[in-house]
Design a protein around this motif. Structure first.
Motif, mmCIF file in Angstrom:
data_model
loop_
_atom_site.group_PDB
_atom_site.id
_atom_site.type_symbol
_atom_site.label_atom_id
_atom_site.label_comp_id
_atom_site.label_asym_id
_atom_site.label_seq_id
_atom_site.Cartn_x
_atom_site.Cartn_y
_atom_site.Cartn_z
ATOM 1 N N ASN A 1 35.596 45.590 39.133
ATOM 2 C CA ASN A 1 35.961 46.053 37.048
ATOM 3 C C ASN A 1 36.654 46.742 37.003
ATOM 4 O OD1 ASN A 1 36.405 42.562 36.150
ATOM 5 N ND2 ASN A 1 33.987 42.796 36.672
ATOM 6 N N ARG B 1 39.715 42.128 32.653
ATOM 7 C CA ARG B 1 38.196 42.736 32.561
ATOM 8 C C ARG B 1 38.125 44.195 32.077
ATOM 9 N NH1 ARG B 1 37.518 41.551 37.172
ATOM 10 N NH2 ARG B 1 40.075 40.721 37.581
ATOM 11 N N ASP C 1 37.055 33.939 37.966
ATOM 12 C CA ASP C 1 37.835 35.739 38.553
ATOM 13 C C ASP C 1 38.691 35.440 39.285
ATOM 14 O OD1 ASP C 1 38.694 38.819 38.105
ATOM 15 O OD2 ASP C 1 37.120 39.480 39.127
#
Length: 144
Positions: A19, A99, A120
């Motif tokens: 991330n 994020r 994601d």
């Protein structure tokens, strides 16, 4: 059980690092008009498009810097968002927000991380498919 907790903690750390990396790239893409001017002052040869230099045709990302720089006019001309590159930039912006939320969630709680990783993956896959579809259609349109 101890191994399981260690593995989950390891996955959390790897996903957290992932991330951070994607967040950095999203910030770089959004701030590119500013960054490119600074880089261009010191290294003018880095501001040239390699694709355009080799093929003598504009690349699929030509105009992207102009697009990002013109986002300040979005309230006076909302049609900017309908440009194909604008749709990609919207996904990049949403990815940036996602994020930040992921990093916050993992550091705070981190439960149900499997569902977040699946969401994601779907988000990133969607962005990649849209981006490559745009590039393919752009190149096909150029050479037809």
């Amino acid at each position: 059980m101890k191994n399981y907790k260690k593995n989950v903690q390891n996955y959390k750390q790897v996903y957290l690092n992932f991330n951070y990396t994607i967040l950095f790239f999203a910030i770089y893409i959004i701030s590119y008009p500013i960054v490119s001017k600074i880089i261009g002052m010191f290294f003018p040869f880095l501001n040239k498009c390699i694709y355009k230099e080799l093929t003598k045709k504009p690349c699929p990302l030509c105009g992207g810097t102009r697009y990002i720089a013109n986002l300040k006019n979005i309230f006076s001309d909302p049609s900017i968002l309908l440009h194909p590159f604008g749709i990609i930039m919207l996904f990049v912006f949403f990815n940036l927000l996602f994020r930040i939320w992921c990093i916050y969630y993992i550091k705070k709680d981190g439960k149900n991380i499997k569902n977040i990783i699946v969401a994601d993956f779907i988000l990133l896959l969607t962005v990649i498919i849209i981006f490559f579809t745009y590039e393919i259609l752009f190149v096909l349109n150029q050479y037809s």
